[in-house]
Design a protein around this motif. Sequence first.
Motif, PDB file in Angstrom:
ATOM      1  N   VAL A 195       0.871  -1.181   0.000  1.00 46.06           N
ATOM      2  CA  VAL A 195       0.000   0.000   0.000  1.00 46.06           C
ATOM      3  C   VAL A 195       0.906   1.229   0.000  1.00 46.06           C
ATOM      4  N   GLU A 196       0.913   1.971  -1.090  1.00 44.43           N
ATOM      5  CA  GLU A 196       1.766   3.162  -1.164  1.00 44.43           C
ATOM      6  C   GLU A 196       1.066   4.317  -0.440  1.00 44.43           C
ATOM      7  N   VAL A 197       1.334   4.429   0.864  1.00 44.19           N
ATOM      8  CA  VAL A 197       0.578   5.386   1.682  1.00 44.19           C
ATOM      9  C   VAL A 197       0.820   6.834   1.286  1.00 44.19           C
ATOM     10  N   ALA A 198       1.950   7.117   0.650  1.00 46.32           N
ATOM     11  CA  ALA A 198       2.222   8.503   0.224  1.00 46.32           C
ATOM     12  C   ALA A 198       1.138   9.006  -0.727  1.00 46.32           C
ATOM     13  N   ARG A 199       0.468   8.083  -1.429  1.00 47.31           N
ATOM     14  CA  ARG A 199      -0.608   8.488  -2.335  1.00 47.31           C
ATOM     15  C   ARG A 199      -1.779   9.123  -1.577  1.00 47.31           C
ATOM     16  N   LEU A 200      -1.903   8.828  -0.287  1.00 46.05           N
ATOM     17  CA  LEU A 200      -2.988   9.411   0.516  1.00 46.05           C
ATOM     18  C   LEU A 200      -2.795  10.907   0.728  1.00 46.05           C
ATOM     19  N   LEU A 201      -1.584  11.381   0.501  1.00 44.82           N
ATOM     20  CA  LEU A 201      -1.329  12.823   0.645  1.00 44.82           C
ATOM     21  C   LEU A 201      -1.952  13.611  -0.518  1.00 44.82           C
ATOM     22  N   ASP A 202      -2.382  12.885  -1.565  1.00 47.88           N
ATOM     23  CA  ASP A 202      -2.882  13.556  -2.778  1.00 47.88           C
ATOM     24  C   ASP A 202      -4.400  13.703  -2.817  1.00 47.88           C
ATOM     25  N   GLY A 203      -5.080  13.484  -1.679  1.00 43.60           N
ATOM     26  CA  GLY A 203      -6.516  13.750  -1.635  1.00 43.60           C
ATOM     27  C   GLY A 203      -7.393  12.510  -1.735  1.00 43.60           C
ATOM     28  N   GLU A 204      -8.713  12.742  -1.612  1.00 47.08           N
ATOM     29  CA  GLU A 204      -9.703  11.669  -1.496  1.00 47.08           C
ATOM     30  C   GLU A 204      -9.781  10.783  -2.739  1.00 47.08           C
ATOM     31  N   ASN A 205      -9.657  11.387  -3.934  1.00 46.47           N
ATOM     32  CA  ASN A 205      -9.765  10.590  -5.160  1.00 46.47           C
ATOM     33  C   ASN A 205      -8.701   9.513  -5.213  1.00 46.47           C
ATOM     34  N   SER A 209      -7.273   8.180  -2.691  1.00 53.36           N
ATOM     35  CA  SER A 209      -7.602   7.193  -1.655  1.00 53.36           C
ATOM     36  C   SER A 209      -8.564   6.145  -2.211  1.00 53.36           C
ATOM     37  N   ALA A 210      -9.606   6.593  -2.924  1.00 49.83           N
ATOM     38  CA  ALA A 210     -10.602   5.671  -3.490  1.00 49.83           C
ATOM     39  C   ALA A 210      -9.977   4.786  -4.565  1.00 49.83           C
ATOM     40  N   THR A 211      -9.139   5.389  -5.413  1.00 52.05           N
ATOM     41  CA  THR A 211      -8.475   4.623  -6.481  1.00 52.05           C
ATOM     42  C   THR A 211      -7.545   3.574  -5.881  1.00 52.05           C
ATOM     43  N   LEU A 212      -6.781   4.000  -4.863  1.00 50.68           N
ATOM     44  CA  LEU A 212      -5.852   3.095  -4.180  1.00 50.68           C
ATOM     45  C   LEU A 212      -6.603   1.909  -3.586  1.00 50.68           C
ATOM     46  N   LEU A 213      -7.722   2.182  -2.924  1.00 46.38           N
ATOM     47  CA  LEU A 213      -8.523   1.122  -2.305  1.00 46.38           C
ATOM     48  C   LEU A 213      -8.983   0.116  -3.371  1.00 46.38           C
ATOM     49  N   ASN A 214      -9.526   0.606  -4.462  1.00 49.93           N
ATOM     50  CA  ASN A 214     -10.032  -0.294  -5.506  1.00 49.93           C
ATOM     51  C   ASN A 214      -8.914  -1.139  -6.108  1.00 49.93           C
ATOM     52  N   ASP A 215      -7.754  -0.516  -6.316  1.00 52.27           N
ATOM     53  CA  ASP A 215      -6.592  -1.253  -6.858  1.00 52.27           C
ATOM     54  C   ASP A 215      -6.227  -2.421  -5.943  1.00 52.27           C
TER      55      ASP A 215
END
Length: 441
Positions: A293-303, A305-311
Amino acid sequence: MSNKPKIIVLDDDPTGSQTVHSCLLLMRWDVDTLRIGLRDDSPIFFVLTNTRAMPTESAATVTKEVCQNLKLALAAEGITDFLIVSRSDSTLRGHYPIETDAIGSILGPFDAHFLVPAFFEGGRITRDSVHYLIIDGIPTPVHETEFAKDSVFGYHHSYLPKYVEEKTQGRISAETVERFLLADIRSGSRERLLKLSSNQCAVVDGEIQTDLNSFAVDVLAAASLGKRFLFRSAASILTALAALPPQPIAAENMAKYVRQGKPGAIIVGSHVKKTTQQLAALLQVEGIAGIEVEVARLLDGENQSATLLNDILEKIRGVHNAGKTPVVYTSRQELTFQDVKTRLEFGVKVSSLLMDIVRGLPSDIGFLIGKGGITSNDILSTGLALTSARLLGQILPGCSMVITNSDHPQFPNLPVVLFPGNVGDADALGTIYKRLTKNTK
């Protein structure tokens, strides 16, 4: 068991039950839920407050709320004979004295509060009031370890009276702290315990389990004569106070709890060095598939977060359908933040994503392992939305296994391993995985 006091443990993450079994872990603390714990046959139960993951003010507020409800629950059940334990980290991280002060303000006054950080299964001992971690067979004072440098709970002293002075900002001076040394404990402490009063702070040695067993006998004897004690401890004193027989199913046979012999799922959140070593070893084991889980992507906002979850959920389904166990782990690089508050807030975001992953797991997984104290707590209380769970015992020294209720809407009778971040050798995660799959491969 009726002649022994009920042992009520306020646990700041869900791993304090790592030396006992067959008792309840409560994820809620409304009066009715607490009454279920008080009525249970086991001499001990745990309230999982998760306060170690909270800022100071929240930790104090939650602790007071638990104690106020506990006061009502005890009165409703007519129970006057009880012991309160504020269970925290065996490496001295946590909200001390915030939590013991909060407990004292509602359930006090106490004659004494004891610091008992020894946790033998994890290689933590206390000798001459100095707390040690045994690293590669060598006792190392805890202030020389990575845990003392914790950005939220750091400290400078392994000598417990000085640790108390540091954490209470001088309110309790080192010279006034009572010291129960190994020689005292082994020769008997009952008379001395009976003389304690006015919430005297005391620190307790422990080198082997029989030390704390002896101390517990004396504590219970003093309590039966009316002394009121509060504990700030790691897990080993709980073993001594509860005095339980061996667990019903031995650790190496716990695969029999796995649902239909199916592959499981493993969620790794903890970032301590030991976890990273254990993760690296686990990823080499046959039947395992790592999903980062590349948590740094969570710094880029809600969208994001949703994309990361689905992946991630898509990857998990693929691994599960192939008959393997996915290991979902947060990226290991340490991110830096401007202050503690921002760091804690980001931690909440990461945890929220991990719990969305738990909720999205295939409903027929055979078992679930949570790695890291806070991660494990969140899995129980948020990911699985449990009010309570029954503790089955330890699958490895210091690693508890609980089971969900048979009426759970998504994961009935699911065995869940609660694995603290800083416990076990490099192969420990792999060992647990192999134990849970030994009848199925």
